[in-house]
Scaffold this active site. Structure first.
Site, PDB file in Angstrom:
ATOM      1  N   PRO A  88       0.805  -1.228   0.000  1.00 30.82           N
ATOM      2  CA  PRO A  88       0.000   0.000   0.000  1.00 30.82           C
ATOM      3  C   PRO A  88       0.836   1.276   0.000  1.00 30.82           C
ATOM      4  O   PRO A  88       0.352   2.327  -0.409  1.00 30.82           O
ATOM      5  CB  PRO A  88      -0.825  -0.112   1.293  1.00 30.82           C
ATOM      6  CG  PRO A  88      -0.868  -1.570   1.591  1.00 30.82           C
ATOM      7  CD  PRO A  88       0.444  -2.112   1.124  1.00 30.82           C
ATOM      8  N   GLU A 115      -0.404  -9.366   8.027  1.00 31.97           N
ATOM      9  CA  GLU A 115      -0.327  -7.951   8.385  1.00 31.97           C
ATOM     10  C   GLU A 115       0.694  -7.193   7.534  1.00 31.97           C
ATOM     11  O   GLU A 115       0.562  -6.009   7.297  1.00 31.97           O
ATOM     12  CB  GLU A 115       0.038  -7.810   9.873  1.00 31.97           C
ATOM     13  CG  GLU A 115       0.172  -6.383  10.384  1.00 31.97           C
ATOM     14  CD  GLU A 115      -1.142  -5.603  10.319  1.00 31.97           C
ATOM     15  OE1 GLU A 115      -1.077  -4.363  10.337  1.00 31.97           O
ATOM     16  OE2 GLU A 115      -2.219  -6.241  10.250  1.00 31.97           O
ATOM     17  N   ARG A 152      -0.278  -6.668 -22.057  1.00 32.36           N
ATOM     18  CA  ARG A 152      -1.008  -6.233 -23.241  1.00 32.36           C
ATOM     19  C   ARG A 152      -0.136  -5.379 -24.163  1.00 32.36           C
ATOM     20  O   ARG A 152      -0.446  -5.209 -25.344  1.00 32.36           O
ATOM     21  CB  ARG A 152      -2.250  -5.436 -22.842  1.00 32.36           C
ATOM     22  CG  ARG A 152      -3.257  -6.236 -22.044  1.00 32.36           C
ATOM     23  CD  ARG A 152      -4.466  -5.424 -21.664  1.00 32.36           C
ATOM     24  NE  ARG A 152      -5.367  -5.263 -22.811  1.00 32.36           N
ATOM     25  CZ  ARG A 152      -5.444  -4.192 -23.577  1.00 32.36           C
ATOM     26  NH1 ARG A 152      -4.659  -3.158 -23.341  1.00 32.36           N
ATOM     27  NH2 ARG A 152      -6.293  -4.132 -24.579  1.00 32.36           N
ATOM     28  N   ASP A 167      -7.156   2.176 -26.581  1.00 38.80           N
ATOM     29  CA  ASP A 167      -7.644   1.950 -25.224  1.00 38.80           C
ATOM     30  C   ASP A 167      -7.780   3.249 -24.451  1.00 38.80           C
ATOM     31  O   ASP A 167      -7.078   4.228 -24.704  1.00 38.80           O
ATOM     32  CB  ASP A 167      -6.684   1.035 -24.453  1.00 38.80           C
ATOM     33  CG  ASP A 167      -6.824  -0.411 -24.869  1.00 38.80           C
ATOM     34  OD1 ASP A 167      -7.835  -0.745 -25.496  1.00 38.80           O
ATOM     35  OD2 ASP A 167      -5.914  -1.194 -24.564  1.00 38.80           O
TER      36      ASP A 167
END
Length: 246
Positions: A88, A115, A152, A167
């Site tokens: 994160p 955790e 991709r 895209d």
């Protein structure tokens, strides 16, 4: 490209062998490998986590299994690759990061659980990436999203090489609306401009509708975009049209 993933749940990556990525693996355009780092534990209970020093909630992944699993990847591949930690605290993933990662010949993802990690694991890492400001139960889903978006851009992955060029986000705008047959579906008509064969008009319509969709749904993408004269004129038209319709 070679992609390695270090994970406690290798079965979660079964979908990566389907669809476009599966075809790339079958064509040997992509070498995809998942290593269960629990296989590298050096304790009799095969534990990969332990309580944090200093106390606190949850369990932390221990460094030993991941260090040894990474050494095994290096032995098999000849190098560790560009090592990515799903975390994160990492930089936020987006279209540009996917294009950047596609330039590497070898990517290795560390997908954690519990955790968090013993911080010494970061010594192995070249890059830390987050999908966004939320927390998942583990890094596997994040790794799959990043891998899917990245491969991709590899040659011969998409059936049509120009598909990625249209895209959303490729040119900083959301993708224009698209239609297929029938031209009249239960009274719902395809825009006439798309059926008249005038490619210049079609290109202008697509640009305008990309701008419209971006203006209405993701105006933040336009804040730092250097608009061309044509785009400015089209955007002015869109704002007038939307005010009139509103």
């Amino acid at each position: 490209m070679r992609i390695d993933v270090l994970s406690l749940f290798p079965d979660m990556f079964a979908p990566m062998r389907q669809s476009i990525i599966g075809k790339a693996i079958d064509k040997q355009a992509l070498d995809f490998n998942v290593t269960d780092f629990r296989d590298f534990t050096d304790n009799k209970h095969n534990n990969v986590d332990d309580y944090p020093f200093g106390g606190g909630a949850g369990m932390l992944l221990m460094p030993q299994p991941i260090f040894d699993a990474m050494a095994d990847v290096e032995k098999k591949a000849g190098d560790e690759g560009h090592v990515i930690l799903l975390d994160p605290a990492g930089r936020q993933f987006n279209h540009s990061v996917a294009q950047e990662l596609a330039q590497y010949d070898h990517l290795t993802f560390i997908a954690g659980h519990y955790e968090g990690y013993d911080d010494r694991i970061r010594e192995l890492v070249d890059d830390e990436i987050s999908l966004g400001d939320y927390v998942l139960t583990g890094g596997e889903l994040g790794a799959m999203v990043i891998i899917d978006a990245t491969v991709r851009f590899l040659p011969e992955i998409l059936g049509n090489a120009s598909s990625a060029d249209d895209d959303s986000f490729q040119n900083g705008l959301l993708e224009f609306p698209q239609y297929t047959r029938p031209a009249d579906f239960r009274g719902r008509q395809v825009p006439e401009v798309l059926t008249n064969g005038n490619h210049a008009k079609i290109a202008e319509w697509r640009l305008k509708e990309s701008l419209r969709r971006t203006y209405l749904r993701r105006p933040d993408l336009l804040e730092n975009r250097q608009l061309t004269a044509q785009e400015r004129d089209l955007l002015d038209d869109i704002k007038t049209e939307e005010m009139t319709e509103g």
